[in-house]
Design a protein around this motif. Structure first.
Motif, PDB file in Angstrom:
ATOM      1  N   PHE A   1       1.036  -1.184  -0.028  1.00 16.53           N
ATOM      2  CA  PHE A   1       0.051  -0.097  -0.057  1.00 16.53           C
ATOM      3  C   PHE A   1       0.808   1.373   0.039  1.00 16.53           C
ATOM      4  O   PHE A   1       0.608   2.297  -0.786  1.00 16.53           O
ATOM      5  N   TYR A   2       1.689   1.215   1.099  1.00 11.98           N
ATOM      6  CA  TYR A   2       2.445   2.408   1.120  1.00 11.98           C
ATOM      7  C   TYR A   2       3.672   2.749  -0.148  1.00 11.98           C
ATOM      8  O   TYR A   2       3.992   3.830  -0.698  1.00 11.98           O
ATOM      9  N   MET A   3       4.112   1.608  -0.379  1.00 13.70           N
ATOM     10  CA  MET A   3       5.023   1.834  -1.581  1.00 13.70           C
ATOM     11  C   MET A   3       4.448   2.110  -2.720  1.00 13.70           C
ATOM     12  O   MET A   3       4.956   2.986  -3.658  1.00 13.70           O
ATOM     13  N   GLN A   4       3.277   1.724  -3.073  1.00 13.04           N
ATOM     14  CA  GLN A   4       2.580   2.082  -4.553  1.00 13.04           C
ATOM     15  C   GLN A   4       1.898   3.356  -4.421  1.00 13.04           C
ATOM     16  O   GLN A   4       2.096   4.352  -5.142  1.00 13.04           O
ATOM     17  N   LEU A   5       1.594   3.819  -3.070  1.00 17.43           N
ATOM     18  CA  LEU A   5       0.882   5.264  -3.090  1.00 17.43           C
ATOM     19  C   LEU A   5       1.930   6.471  -2.836  1.00 17.43           C
ATOM     20  O   LEU A   5       1.804   7.411  -3.810  1.00 17.43           O
ATOM     21  N   PHE A   6       3.205   6.217  -2.288  1.00 16.90           N
ATOM     22  CA  PHE A   6       4.118   7.297  -1.802  1.00 16.90           C
ATOM     23  C   PHE A   6       5.334   7.087  -2.705  1.00 16.90           C
ATOM     24  O   PHE A   6       6.129   7.531  -2.551  1.00 16.90           O
TER      25      PHE A   6
END
Length: 137
Positions: free
Chosen positions: A21-26
């Protein structure tokens, strides 16, 4: 994109889900698993730590999985990120929409609405932590 966040550490239920989630979003970079400075303490308490960076420091975010801890995120858990410019603000918003993440326009807390020149939106991560994205034109 993000211009300021200092070492945010939080518990997650599923490290892979949160990491994705975090790697894809940010566009975060994975920087370490169980950092050497904390590995002994993590082994004793049976915790795992995953460290992530926006590219300027060893880590800005640390996700912790405690295998015996039950998550309880019904309280108001949130943090804010200030983005560098309009492009960063728009990119995060577009990426969240592409990931079908429900967004809430405006500041997280009503008392923060005192700064009318800031643009903001909020959303929740997979563990129901609220994230507030801020930009001051």
């Amino acid at each position: 994109m993000v211009s300021k966040l200092q070492h945010h550490v939080f518990y997650v239920e599923d490290l892979k889900r949160s990491k994705d989630f975090y790697m894809q979003l940010f566009d975060l970079q994975f920087s370490a698993l169980n950092h050497p400075d904390s590995s002994a303490a993590m082994k004793i308490s049976k915790q795992e730590m995953h460290f992530f960076s926006f590219g300027f420091y060893h880590h800005d975010i640390c996700m912790v999985k405690h295998h015996k801890l039950k998550m309880d995120n019904h309280s108001m858990l949130h943090y804010s990120m200030v983005v560098q410019d309009k492009n960063g603000f728009g990119k995060i918003k577009q990426q969240a929409e592409a990931m079908s993440i429900p967004l809430r326009e405006g500041r997280m807390l009503k008392s923060a609405q005192m700064q009318p020149d800031w643009l903001a939106f909020c959303f929740q991560d997979p563990d129901r932590h609220w994230i507030e994205i801020l930009w001051k034109p």
